[in-house]
Design a protein around this motif. Structure first.
Motif, PDB file in Angstrom:
ATOM      1  N   PRO A  48       6.432  -1.925  13.484  1.00  0.00           N
ATOM      2  CA  PRO A  48       6.691  -3.287  13.981  1.00  0.00           C
ATOM      3  C   PRO A  48       5.528  -4.216  13.644  1.00  0.00           C
ATOM      4  O   PRO A  48       4.442  -3.771  13.261  1.00  0.00           O
ATOM      5  N   LYS A  49       5.766  -5.499  13.793  1.00  0.00           N
ATOM      6  CA  LYS A  49       4.683  -6.474  13.637  1.00  0.00           C
ATOM      7  C   LYS A  49       3.752  -6.346  14.825  1.00  0.00           C
ATOM      8  O   LYS A  49       4.194  -5.956  15.890  1.00  0.00           O
ATOM      9  N   PRO A  50       2.504  -6.579  14.717  1.00  0.00           N
ATOM     10  CA  PRO A  50       1.759  -7.152  13.611  1.00  0.00           C
ATOM     11  C   PRO A  50       1.219  -6.119  12.622  1.00  0.00           C
ATOM     12  O   PRO A  50       0.753  -6.483  11.556  1.00  0.00           O
ATOM     13  N   ILE A  51       1.307  -4.819  12.948  1.00  0.00           N
ATOM     14  CA  ILE A  51       0.713  -3.829  12.039  1.00  0.00           C
ATOM     15  C   ILE A  51       1.484  -3.741  10.724  1.00  0.00           C
ATOM     16  O   ILE A  51       0.898  -3.493   9.681  1.00  0.00           O
ATOM     17  N   SER A  52       2.781  -4.000  10.758  1.00  0.00           N
ATOM     18  CA  SER A  52       3.547  -3.959   9.508  1.00  0.00           C
ATOM     19  C   SER A  52       3.050  -5.022   8.536  1.00  0.00           C
ATOM     20  O   SER A  52       3.006  -4.799   7.325  1.00  0.00           O
ATOM     21  N   SER A  53       2.648  -6.157   9.066  1.00  0.00           N
ATOM     22  CA  SER A  53       2.108  -7.226   8.214  1.00  0.00           C
ATOM     23  C   SER A  53       0.813  -6.791   7.534  1.00  0.00           C
ATOM     24  O   SER A  53       0.571  -7.109   6.366  1.00  0.00           O
ATOM     25  N   GLU A  54      -0.004  -6.064   8.265  1.00  0.00           N
ATOM     26  CA  GLU A  54      -1.251  -5.550   7.688  1.00  0.00           C
ATOM     27  C   GLU A  54      -0.955  -4.535   6.584  1.00  0.00           C
ATOM     28  O   GLU A  54      -1.595  -4.552   5.533  1.00  0.00           O
ATOM     29  N   PHE A  55       0.016  -3.663   6.824  1.00  0.00           N
ATOM     30  CA  PHE A  55       0.365  -2.670   5.808  1.00  0.00           C
ATOM     31  C   PHE A  55       1.037  -3.320   4.597  1.00  0.00           C
ATOM     32  O   PHE A  55       0.825  -2.884   3.466  1.00  0.00           O
ATOM     33  N   LYS A  56       1.802  -4.363   4.804  1.00  0.00           N
ATOM     34  CA  LYS A  56       2.379  -5.109   3.676  1.00  0.00           C
ATOM     35  C   LYS A  56       1.264  -5.740   2.849  1.00  0.00           C
ATOM     36  O   LYS A  56       1.315  -5.729   1.618  1.00  0.00           O
ATOM     37  N   ARG A  57       0.287  -6.278   3.529  1.00  0.00           N
ATOM     38  CA  ARG A  57      -0.848  -6.883   2.828  1.00  0.00           C
ATOM     39  C   ARG A  57      -1.604  -5.827   2.019  1.00  0.00           C
ATOM     40  O   ARG A  57      -1.957  -6.063   0.861  1.00  0.00           O
ATOM     41  N   MET A  58      -1.821  -4.657   2.621  1.00  0.00           N
ATOM     42  CA  MET A  58      -2.504  -3.585   1.903  1.00  0.00           C
ATOM     43  C   MET A  58      -1.691  -3.135   0.689  1.00  0.00           C
ATOM     44  O   MET A  58      -2.242  -2.887  -0.383  1.00  0.00           O
ATOM     45  N   HIS A  59      -0.362  -3.048   0.860  1.00  0.00           N
ATOM     46  CA  HIS A  59       0.505  -2.649  -0.252  1.00  0.00           C
ATOM     47  C   HIS A  59       0.387  -3.657  -1.392  1.00  0.00           C
ATOM     48  O   HIS A  59       0.272  -3.269  -2.565  1.00  0.00           O
ATOM     49  N   GLN A  60       0.409  -4.938  -1.078  1.00  0.00           N
ATOM     50  CA  GLN A  60       0.274  -5.964  -2.106  1.00  0.00           C
ATOM     51  C   GLN A  60      -1.078  -5.859  -2.825  1.00  0.00           C
ATOM     52  O   GLN A  60      -1.144  -5.969  -4.050  1.00  0.00           O
ATOM     53  N   GLU A  61      -2.135  -5.637  -2.063  1.00  0.00           N
ATOM     54  CA  GLU A  61      -3.466  -5.511  -2.671  1.00  0.00           C
ATOM     55  C   GLU A  61      -3.522  -4.327  -3.627  1.00  0.00           C
ATOM     56  O   GLU A  61      -4.118  -4.414  -4.698  1.00  0.00           O
ATOM     57  N   MET A  62      -2.880  -3.219  -3.253  1.00  0.00           N
ATOM     58  CA  MET A  62      -2.850  -2.041  -4.132  1.00  0.00           C
ATOM     59  C   MET A  62      -2.014  -2.322  -5.384  1.00  0.00           C
ATOM     60  O   MET A  62      -2.376  -1.899  -6.478  1.00  0.00           O
ATOM     61  N   LYS A  63      -0.906  -3.030  -5.203  1.00  0.00           N
ATOM     62  CA  LYS A  63      -0.066  -3.367  -6.350  1.00  0.00           C
ATOM     63  C   LYS A  63      -0.820  -4.248  -7.346  1.00  0.00           C
ATOM     64  O   LYS A  63      -0.571  -4.165  -8.548  1.00  0.00           O
ATOM     65  N   TYR A  64      -1.721  -5.057  -6.850  1.00  0.00           N
ATOM     66  CA  TYR A  64      -2.489  -5.933  -7.727  1.00  0.00           C
ATOM     67  C   TYR A  64      -3.734  -5.252  -8.290  1.00  0.00           C
ATOM     68  O   TYR A  64      -4.530  -5.883  -8.964  1.00  0.00           O
ATOM     69  N   GLY A  65      -3.885  -3.962  -8.014  1.00  0.00           N
ATOM     70  CA  GLY A  65      -4.917  -3.185  -8.680  1.00  0.00           C
ATOM     71  C   GLY A  65      -6.166  -2.862  -7.898  1.00  0.00           C
ATOM     72  O   GLY A  65      -7.077  -2.230  -8.444  1.00  0.00           O
ATOM     73  N   LEU A  66      -6.241  -3.258  -6.638  1.00  0.00           N
ATOM     74  CA  LEU A  66      -7.423  -2.882  -5.852  1.00  0.00           C
ATOM     75  C   LEU A  66      -7.361  -1.399  -5.511  1.00  0.00           C
ATOM     76  O   LEU A  66      -6.282  -0.841  -5.289  1.00  0.00           O
ATOM     77  N   SER A  67      -8.511  -0.763  -5.452  1.00  0.00           N
ATOM     78  CA  SER A  67      -8.555   0.664  -5.145  1.00  0.00           C
ATOM     79  C   SER A  67      -8.273   0.904  -3.652  1.00  0.00           C
ATOM     80  O   SER A  67      -8.442   0.012  -2.819  1.00  0.00           O
TER      81      SER A  67
END
Length: 94
Positions: A48-67
Motif C-alpha cells: 500500500p501507499k506510501p511504501i509502494s511509492s518508494e518502491f516505485k521510485r526505486m524501481h524507476q531509478e534501477m531502470k535508469y541504470g543506478l546500482s
C-alpha cells in the motif's frame, strides 16, 4: 513547517509498519528466481501507499541504470529509519 514534520513522521510510521512485509515479498521473489529489480517491482505493486511509492521510485531509478546499492542507500536516507538502513546494507551485500 510543523505540519510538514508531522506529515513526515506519520508517513515514516506507515512505511515502518509495512517494511517487514516488503522484505517478505522481496524474499519470496528472490526464492522464485527473480532479480532485485523484479523483486522491487513486485513489492511496489503489492504494497500500500506510501511504501509502494518508494518502491516505485526505486524501481524507476534501477531502470535508469543506478546500482542497487545507490538506490537502496537513497531510500534509506529519504526514509531515515534504522530498518531501511539494515535493508540497504543487506541488499548491498547480497
Amino acid at each position: 513547517m510543523k505540519t510538514d514534520i508531522l506529515f513526515e513522521k506519520k508517513e515514516n510510521k506507515l512505511i515502518s509498519n509495512e517494511l517487514l512485509r516488503a522484505i517478505i515479498i522481496m524474499n519470496n521473489a528472490f526464492k522464485s528466481g527473480k532479480s532485485t529489480i523484479q523483486a522491487v517491482e513486485i513489492a511496489s505493486q503489492k504494497l500500500p501507499k506510501p511504501i509502494s511509492s518508494e518502491f516505485k521510485r526505486m524501481h524507476q531509478e534501477m531502470k535508469y541504470g543506478l546500482s542497487v546499492d545507490v538506490v537502496f542507500d537513497r531510500f534509506a536516507k529519504r526514509i531515515k529509519l534504522d530498518e531501511a538502513e539494515y535493508l540497504s546494507s543487506s541488499l548491498t551485500i547480497l
